[in-house]
Each structure stands twice: as structure tokens, then as C-alpha cells.
Write an enzyme that holds these catalytic residues in place. Sequence first.
Site, PDB file in Angstrom:
ATOM      1  N   PHE A   1       0.887  -1.024  -0.221  1.00 46.73           N
ATOM      2  CA  PHE A   1       0.082  -0.086  -0.034  1.00 46.73           C
ATOM      3  C   PHE A   1       0.792   1.189   0.069  1.00 46.73           C
ATOM      4  O   PHE A   1       1.729   1.494   1.061  1.00 46.73           O
ATOM      5  CB  PHE A   1      -0.992   0.130   1.323  1.00 46.73           C
ATOM      6  CG  PHE A   1      -1.920  -1.110   1.163  1.00 46.73           C
ATOM      7  CD1 PHE A   1      -3.100  -1.122   0.850  1.00 46.73           C
ATOM      8  CD2 PHE A   1      -1.573  -2.431   1.926  1.00 46.73           C
ATOM      9  CE1 PHE A   1      -4.007  -1.913   0.807  1.00 46.73           C
ATOM     10  CE2 PHE A   1      -2.568  -3.299   1.911  1.00 46.73           C
ATOM     11  CZ  PHE A   1      -3.798  -3.250   1.361  1.00 46.73           C
TER      12      PHE A   1
ATOM     13  N   VAL B   1       2.408  -1.582   4.262  1.00 47.63           N
ATOM     14  CA  VAL B   1       2.058  -0.519   4.200  1.00 47.63           C
ATOM     15  C   VAL B   1       3.243   0.314   4.430  1.00 47.63           C
ATOM     16  O   VAL B   1       4.056   0.116   5.096  1.00 47.63           O
ATOM     17  CB  VAL B   1       1.041   0.093   5.207  1.00 47.63           C
ATOM     18  CG1 VAL B   1       0.689   1.511   5.074  1.00 47.63           C
ATOM     19  CG2 VAL B   1       0.008  -1.000   5.414  1.00 47.63           C
ATOM     20  N   CYS B   2       3.434   1.253   3.104  1.00 45.52           N
ATOM     21  CA  CYS B   2       4.759   2.275   3.146  1.00 45.52           C
ATOM     22  C   CYS B   2       4.618   2.943   4.421  1.00 45.52           C
ATOM     23  O   CYS B   2       3.883   3.716   4.598  1.00 45.52           O
ATOM     24  CB  CYS B   2       4.584   3.051   1.860  1.00 45.52           C
ATOM     25  SG  CYS B   2       5.841   4.186   1.762  1.00 45.52           S
ATOM     26  N   ILE B   3       5.786   3.037   5.065  1.00 44.95           N
ATOM     27  CA  ILE B   3       5.720   3.637   6.326  1.00 44.95           C
ATOM     28  C   ILE B   3       5.980   5.075   6.214  1.00 44.95           C
ATOM     29  O   ILE B   3       5.390   5.850   7.367  1.00 44.95           O
ATOM     30  CB  ILE B   3       6.939   2.883   7.258  1.00 44.95           C
ATOM     31  CG1 ILE B   3       6.887   3.468   8.664  1.00 44.95           C
ATOM     32  CG2 ILE B   3       8.381   3.099   6.621  1.00 44.95           C
ATOM     33  CD1 ILE B   3       7.855   2.708   9.685  1.00 44.95           C
TER      34      ILE B   3
ATOM     35  N   ALA C   1       2.432   6.420   5.151  1.00 46.58           N
ATOM     36  CA  ALA C   1       1.379   6.228   6.396  1.00 46.58           C
ATOM     37  C   ALA C   1       1.758   6.889   7.289  1.00 46.58           C
ATOM     38  O   ALA C   1       0.909   7.658   7.979  1.00 46.58           O
ATOM     39  CB  ALA C   1       1.830   4.617   6.822  1.00 46.58           C
TER      40      ALA C   1
END
Lengths: 120, 130
Positions: free
Chosen positions: B39, B77-79, B82
Site C-alpha cells: 500500500f 504499508v509504506c511507512i 502512512a
Amino acid sequence: MQSKSILLILSHAPYGDTRAKEALDLALTAAAFGQDVSLLFTQDALYLLLKSQQPQAIEQKNLANICSALPMYDIDKIYIENNTSQTKHITAEQLILPGVFVNHNQIALMIRDHDVVLRF
Amino acid sequence: MIFSILIYGSAHNSQSVHTAYRFAKSLLAAGHTLHRVFFYGESVYTASALCAPPRDEQDIHQLWKSLAETHQLDLVVCIAAALKRGVIDQAEAQRHEKPAFNTHAPYELSGLGQLSEAAIISDRLVTFGA
């Protein structure tokens, strides 16, 4: 590690949304992972390469600085859509990086020849 | 065939996270392997456990969570994407001294290296844009 050729096609203006930043972040990471990264700038994404951009006026980080660092990460395959540069009257001298100007037929071949093609 | 899925589209303002979900279900039903779902961009809101859609609408957070639990999927999820959007897990909330967190397993915050690795491992990396 196995290496794949990755083509990132950028077509959106640099500061209206986060696409340009996210594409550059991915390019740098993929290159750090030893991947063969190419960047193609089309449409409004060409503004990302302008030397004269002044995003500090809208309190944004200058993405051209990241672009100028791409060769240090072994990303030197920079392509610019010919038609875009002509319609926007942008010449190679105005750009922060040297790039290869390509037409639609060449772009079609690039899409065919890369293992992974991602659009931003 | 080994697939990975990259989603950039908005979780609540576009169809892309839903379309990606149906594609994932289809490829698993066809016997393929789904190596990773990544994501990126606006799609990271999918990972927020606090989204409470109306009862007669799809809960995309829950749909992906159930699919991941059934098939042991890797939902990354791309940190960076996010954290700046306020999608944060317990460890990051502590690190950044935030008063709450809103995401947890099977959603996992991690870096773009996970996307690069997925591109290398997979036969196909299929993207779902905005």
C-alpha cells in the site's frame, strides 16, 4: 540479488500531489537494491526537472535537488518525452539533469523492454 | 505464477483498493501465489482500523484483513506514506510520542525496500492506480 529493469513513468506536476516525491523515493530505493532504474518524464512531470523551480515560495522541499542527486545513486537513464518538451517550450538547457529525448515509438519499445513499468 | 500487488489509489475516494481486492481473490482462487500487497500513497488509509463505514457499505480494511488472515498474506504499508497521513502502529506511536495508534497486524508498516523486493521476486507486479 537478482536485478530487474524498472521503468518509472512520471506524468504529473511535482507539487500538486505526492506522486513525484513517491516516484523519486521508489527510484532511490530500487537503485539501492541494485535494480536497473530508468525514469521517463512526460507531460507535467517535466516541470520536476526545471532548474528554475522555486517551491520554497509554497514551503515545499525542492524536488529538483533530489533529481540532481539521481546520478549519485547510479540512476542515469533519464528520458524525456519529445512531444512534451516541444509543447511546453522547455529545452535541455533549462533542465537540472541531462536526459535523452524520446518519441512515442521509442517509449513503446521502452515499455516493452523493461521487466517492471510503474506509473506515477 | 507469483504475483505482487501495488496499490496507490485512495482507499475511500477511488475504486482501486476494492478492484485490487477482487483481483487478489481471483488470482488466489486460480491457484496463483500472492507474494505481497504493498500500500503506497493514499491507499495507506486502508490500514486504519478506525475507519467506520456505514453498515451497508464495504469495509475495505476488514476485507483485506480477513483475506490476509485466510491466506497468510503479507500486507505491507509504506511507512513514510502512512506516518505522514496519521496511519500509525503501536511501536511507531511510542517512537513518535503520539497519544494513540490505529493499525496493527496483519497490516505491517515497512519501507519501500519491501516493494523493490516484491518486484524482484514476483513474475508480475500489478498496480492499481488512483
